[in-house]
Design a protein around this motif. Sequence first.
Motif, PDB file in Angstrom:
ATOM      1  N   GLU A 133      -5.643   3.654  -5.292  1.00 48.22           N
ATOM      2  CA  GLU A 133      -4.746   4.694  -4.791  1.00 48.22           C
ATOM      3  C   GLU A 133      -4.001   5.395  -5.921  1.00 48.22           C
ATOM      4  O   GLU A 133      -3.710   6.585  -5.832  1.00 48.22           O
ATOM      5  CB  GLU A 133      -3.719   4.095  -3.825  1.00 48.22           C
ATOM      6  CG  GLU A 133      -4.309   3.595  -2.526  1.00 48.22           C
ATOM      7  CD  GLU A 133      -3.233   3.069  -1.588  1.00 48.22           C
ATOM      8  OE1 GLU A 133      -3.188   3.526  -0.442  1.00 48.22           O
ATOM      9  OE2 GLU A 133      -2.435   2.213  -2.010  1.00 48.22           O
ATOM     10  N   GLN A 154      -2.135   0.658  -4.397  1.00 47.12           N
ATOM     11  CA  GLN A 154      -3.130  -0.220  -4.969  1.00 47.12           C
ATOM     12  C   GLN A 154      -3.874   0.507  -6.090  1.00 47.12           C
ATOM     13  O   GLN A 154      -3.687   1.698  -6.310  1.00 47.12           O
ATOM     14  CB  GLN A 154      -4.109  -0.667  -3.889  1.00 47.12           C
ATOM     15  CG  GLN A 154      -3.442  -1.374  -2.718  1.00 47.12           C
ATOM     16  CD  GLN A 154      -2.764  -2.659  -3.115  1.00 47.12           C
ATOM     17  OE1 GLN A 154      -3.410  -3.586  -3.606  1.00 47.12           O
ATOM     18  NE2 GLN A 154      -1.460  -2.728  -2.910  1.00 47.12           N
ATOM     19  N   TYR A 182       0.832  -1.203   0.000  1.00 44.04           N
ATOM     20  CA  TYR A 182       0.000   0.000   0.000  1.00 44.04           C
ATOM     21  C   TYR A 182       0.867   1.253   0.000  1.00 44.04           C
ATOM     22  O   TYR A 182       2.041   1.216   0.379  1.00 44.04           O
ATOM     23  CB  TYR A 182      -0.962  -0.001   1.193  1.00 44.04           C
ATOM     24  CG  TYR A 182      -2.208  -0.809   0.937  1.00 44.04           C
ATOM     25  CD1 TYR A 182      -3.411  -0.191   0.613  1.00 44.04           C
ATOM     26  CD2 TYR A 182      -2.174  -2.202   0.982  1.00 44.04           C
ATOM     27  CE1 TYR A 182      -4.555  -0.929   0.350  1.00 44.04           C
ATOM     28  CE2 TYR A 182      -3.310  -2.960   0.714  1.00 44.04           C
ATOM     29  CZ  TYR A 182      -4.498  -2.316   0.406  1.00 44.04           C
ATOM     30  OH  TYR A 182      -5.621  -3.060   0.131  1.00 44.04           O
ATOM     31  N   ALA A 216      -8.149  -1.065   3.048  1.00 44.80           N
ATOM     32  CA  ALA A 216      -7.663   0.243   3.508  1.00 44.80           C
ATOM     33  C   ALA A 216      -8.423   0.685   4.748  1.00 44.80           C
ATOM     34  O   ALA A 216      -7.836   1.207   5.697  1.00 44.80           O
ATOM     35  CB  ALA A 216      -7.796   1.280   2.394  1.00 44.80           C
TER      36      ALA A 216
END
Length: 284
Positions: free
Chosen positions: A213, A210, A68, A130
């Motif tokens: 993101e 990700q 992440y 998340a």
Amino acid sequence: MHPNNIHHTSYDFLALANSHSILESFLHTNTFGNLTIDFSNPKAVLELNKAILKYHYGLNDWNIPEGYLCPAIPGRADYIHHLNDILEKEKSDKKVRGLDIGMGANCIYPILGVQIYDWYMVGSDISINAVTAAKNNMDSNQQLSKNIDIRHQTNNAHIFEGIINDDDYFDFTMCNPPFHTSKEEASKGTLRKLKNLGDSQNLKLNFGGQANELWCNGGEALFLKRMIKQSVAFANQVGFFTSLVSKKEHLPKLEKQLTKLKAQHTIIPMTQGNKKSRFILWKF
């Protein structure tokens, strides 16, 4: 950087390592005789961020799942400080309430908003992973758990609907939108960053991120046009809407759309070292 940003000078790696001892194992002396880390090493960057959040912002602990996005905290803090400049002009005695759209697993903007200015923050994300990671960080820090509400966006067609409740009012919303149009484009961007860091021997995806993101269909421009369109329905529940705009060539079309919708808008420039960035602000 913003004058209130505490990250104007180079990292004090000794002080950071004293607050987070694991960082010490990643320190080395560069050719100029200065302590540093390998910024192309994702583990080193993660431990640096943990140290910064402990030393400068009083967190007990902070973590993100592997893969992440690990944010550059000085630049993230700049956005928060510029938002505060705007809020101070409103001269309200009420506790500030802010909404971060797409907080990511790192939840960095809500964290900084609470720890720097004692705001009340809501963070939202489309990814349940998340959301889970952000909630875990809230559980590790009592100050955060009292002042940050984490909400899961279950419908990727909506940005505000399903997140802003009927009885909510936010002084502002903020967003760091996905700026690539595809995984391939994001990968190319990562390789350019690694080359700039001098890591030509080890070109790999290592800063994390990700799909939601880093990229989405249509990239940053389409996402922001959708955000602007959907913001109209929440004009009475938000003081002003804001979002970072990574590519300045997107600004004319965004401003044209805002003008068509009769929204007041402005561009707030930011500078971090040699990097020029900006966010767009609008209200109805």
